[in-house]
Every structure is written in C-alpha cells, then in structure tokens.
Design a protein around this motif. Sequence first.
Motif, PDB file in Angstrom:
ATOM      1  N   GLY A   1       0.820  -1.218   0.000  1.00 49.60           N
ATOM      2  CA  GLY A   1       0.000   0.000   0.000  1.00 49.60           C
ATOM      3  C   GLY A   1       0.847   1.258   0.000  1.00 49.60           C
ATOM      4  N   MET A   2       1.916   1.272   0.763  1.00 53.07           N
ATOM      5  CA  MET A   2       2.811   2.424   0.763  1.00 53.07           C
ATOM      6  C   MET A   2       3.470   2.593  -0.598  1.00 53.07           C
ATOM      7  SD  MET A   2       4.540   1.911   4.530  1.00 53.07           S
ATOM      8  CE  MET A   2       5.811   3.092   4.246  1.00 53.07           C
ATOM      9  N   ASP A   3       3.883   1.504  -1.216  1.00 50.32           N
ATOM     10  CA  ASP A   3       4.511   1.566  -2.529  1.00 50.32           C
ATOM     11  C   ASP A   3       3.558   2.145  -3.571  1.00 50.32           C
ATOM     12  OD1 ASP A   3       6.558   1.009  -4.504  1.00 50.32           O
ATOM     13  OD2 ASP A   3       5.334  -0.711  -5.112  1.00 50.32           O
ATOM     14  N   VAL A   4       2.330   1.665  -3.576  1.00 52.31           N
ATOM     15  CA  VAL A   4       1.344   2.155  -4.540  1.00 52.31           C
ATOM     16  C   VAL A   4       1.032   3.626  -4.293  1.00 52.31           C
ATOM     17  CG1 VAL A   4      -1.071   1.936  -5.257  1.00 52.31           C
ATOM     18  CG2 VAL A   4       0.335  -0.110  -4.995  1.00 52.31           C
ATOM     19  N   SER A   5       0.878   4.001  -3.034  1.00 47.38           N
ATOM     20  CA  SER A   5       0.546   5.400  -2.750  1.00 47.38           C
ATOM     21  C   SER A   5       1.698   6.334  -3.108  1.00 47.38           C
ATOM     22  CB  SER A   5       0.139   5.572  -1.283  1.00 47.38           C
ATOM     23  OG  SER A   5       1.229   5.319  -0.432  1.00 47.38           O
ATOM     24  N   PHE A   6       2.940   5.952  -2.812  1.00 42.54           N
ATOM     25  CA  PHE A   6       4.078   6.781  -3.198  1.00 42.54           C
ATOM     26  C   PHE A   6       4.209   6.862  -4.710  1.00 42.54           C
ATOM     27  CE2 PHE A   6       6.170   5.786   1.075  1.00 42.54           C
ATOM     28  CZ  PHE A   6       5.758   6.987   1.630  1.00 42.54           C
ATOM     29  N   ASP A   7       3.981   5.760  -5.394  1.00 46.74           N
ATOM     30  CA  ASP A   7       4.060   5.750  -6.856  1.00 46.74           C
ATOM     31  C   ASP A   7       3.022   6.699  -7.454  1.00 46.74           C
ATOM     32  OD1 ASP A   7       5.034   4.804  -9.389  1.00 46.74           O
ATOM     33  OD2 ASP A   7       3.192   3.595  -9.531  1.00 46.74           O
ATOM     34  N   ASN A   8       1.790   6.621  -6.966  1.00 45.38           N
ATOM     35  CA  ASN A   8       0.731   7.502  -7.467  1.00 45.38           C
ATOM     36  C   ASN A   8       1.017   8.964  -7.131  1.00 45.38           C
ATOM     37  OD1 ASN A   8      -0.695   5.388  -8.587  1.00 45.38           O
ATOM     38  ND2 ASN A   8      -1.956   5.094  -6.765  1.00 45.38           N
ATOM     39  N   THR A   9       1.516   9.211  -5.924  1.00 46.09           N
ATOM     40  CA  THR A   9       1.831  10.585  -5.522  1.00 46.09           C
ATOM     41  C   THR A   9       2.943  11.168  -6.390  1.00 46.09           C
ATOM     42  OG1 THR A   9       1.184  10.088  -3.243  1.00 46.09           O
ATOM     43  CG2 THR A   9       2.554  12.043  -3.589  1.00 46.09           C
ATOM     44  N   LEU A  10       3.994  10.389  -6.622  1.00 43.60           N
ATOM     45  CA  LEU A  10       5.090  10.894  -7.448  1.00 43.60           C
ATOM     46  C   LEU A  10       4.667  11.056  -8.900  1.00 43.60           C
ATOM     47  CD1 LEU A  10       8.125   8.953  -5.955  1.00 43.60           C
ATOM     48  CD2 LEU A  10       7.584  11.379  -5.729  1.00 43.60           C
ATOM     49  N   ASP A  11       3.843  10.152  -9.424  1.00 44.18           N
ATOM     50  CA  ASP A  11       3.317  10.322 -10.787  1.00 44.18           C
ATOM     51  C   ASP A  11       2.531  11.629 -10.902  1.00 44.18           C
ATOM     52  OD1 ASP A  11       4.440   8.051 -11.840  1.00 44.18           O
ATOM     53  OD2 ASP A  11       2.609   6.835 -11.635  1.00 44.18           O
ATOM     54  N   TRP A  12       1.676  11.892  -9.941  1.00 41.20           N
ATOM     55  CA  TRP A  12       0.882  13.123  -9.952  1.00 41.20           C
ATOM     56  C   TRP A  12       1.797  14.349  -9.870  1.00 41.20           C
ATOM     57  CZ3 TRP A  12       0.462  16.917  -6.196  1.00 41.20           C
ATOM     58  CH2 TRP A  12      -0.516  17.890  -6.443  1.00 41.20           C
ATOM     59  N   LEU A  13       2.799  14.264  -8.979  1.00 41.33           N
ATOM     60  CA  LEU A  13       3.723  15.384  -8.805  1.00 41.33           C
ATOM     61  C   LEU A  13       4.518  15.647 -10.081  1.00 41.33           C
ATOM     62  CD1 LEU A  13       4.931  17.457  -6.826  1.00 41.33           C
ATOM     63  CD2 LEU A  13       6.600  15.704  -6.208  1.00 41.33           C
ATOM     64  N   TYR A  14       5.007  14.615 -10.731  1.00 37.42           N
ATOM     65  CA  TYR A  14       5.769  14.798 -11.969  1.00 37.42           C
ATOM     66  C   TYR A  14       4.899  15.362 -13.084  1.00 37.42           C
ATOM     67  CZ  TYR A  14       9.593  12.149  -9.840  1.00 37.42           C
ATOM     68  OH  TYR A  14      10.600  11.722  -9.021  1.00 37.42           O
ATOM     69  N   LYS A  15       3.638  14.958 -13.135  1.00 40.22           N
ATOM     70  CA  LYS A  15       2.730  15.492 -14.154  1.00 40.22           C
ATOM     71  C   LYS A  15       2.475  16.986 -13.899  1.00 40.22           C
ATOM     72  CE  LYS A  15       0.440  11.185 -15.260  1.00 40.22           C
ATOM     73  NZ  LYS A  15      -0.771  10.370 -15.117  1.00 40.22           N
ATOM     74  N   GLN A  16       2.458  17.386 -12.638  1.00 41.23           N
ATOM     75  CA  GLN A  16       2.227  18.798 -12.315  1.00 41.23           C
ATOM     76  C   GLN A  16       3.438  19.647 -12.656  1.00 41.23           C
ATOM     77  OE1 GLN A  16      -0.775  19.952 -11.299  1.00 41.23           O
ATOM     78  NE2 GLN A  16      -1.444  17.829 -11.513  1.00 41.23           N
ATOM     79  N   LEU A  17       4.621  19.084 -12.491  1.00 44.48           N
ATOM     80  CA  LEU A  17       5.839  19.854 -12.703  1.00 44.48           C
ATOM     81  C   LEU A  17       6.289  19.885 -14.156  1.00 44.48           C
ATOM     82  CD1 LEU A  17       7.940  18.735  -9.608  1.00 44.48           C
ATOM     83  CD2 LEU A  17       6.758  20.892  -9.934  1.00 44.48           C
ATOM     84  N   TYR A  18       5.973  18.830 -14.921  1.00 43.09           N
ATOM     85  CA  TYR A  18       6.468  18.769 -16.319  1.00 43.09           C
ATOM     86  C   TYR A  18       5.373  18.683 -17.295  1.00 43.09           C
ATOM     87  CZ  TYR A  18      10.835  17.887 -13.897  1.00 43.09           C
ATOM     88  OH  TYR A  18      11.905  17.974 -13.077  1.00 43.09           O
TER      89      TYR A  18
END
Length: 64
Positions: free
Chosen positions: A47-64
């Motif tokens: 669950g932590m892995d999936v949540s971090f993966d989704n959070t970082l995907d969202w963050l990268y989409k916002q920044l780039y």
Amino acid sequence: MSKIVNYFKDVQEELVHKTSWPTWPELQNSALIVMVASTIIALIVWGMDVSFDNTLDWLYKQLY
C-alpha cells in the motif's frame, strides 16, 4: 581430539535432556501468527509503494 568428542557429547546431552521443545499445537499456532503478521506487513508495504508511486506520478505530471 577428546575435547571435540566431549563437546559433541555435551551438545547432545543438552539437546536431549535440558532443552524444552514446543508441542505440535504450539508450533502450528506460532506458524499461523507468523504467516498472518507477514501478510499484514506485506500489504502495508504494498500500500505504501502504490501510494508513493501515485503521488510521485501526480507530482511529476504537475511539474512537467
């Protein structure tokens, strides 16, 4: 050589007469507890892995 022989005799004496071995039901209960705890920990890590993966995907989409 006699020291080695005495060592193994002492080891056998301790294992046979001084060690308390768990009963079969105690072993089954302990194994069940370990399996359940391992499953719970694995689910938490997943669950932590999936949540971090989704959070970082969202963050990268916002920044780039």
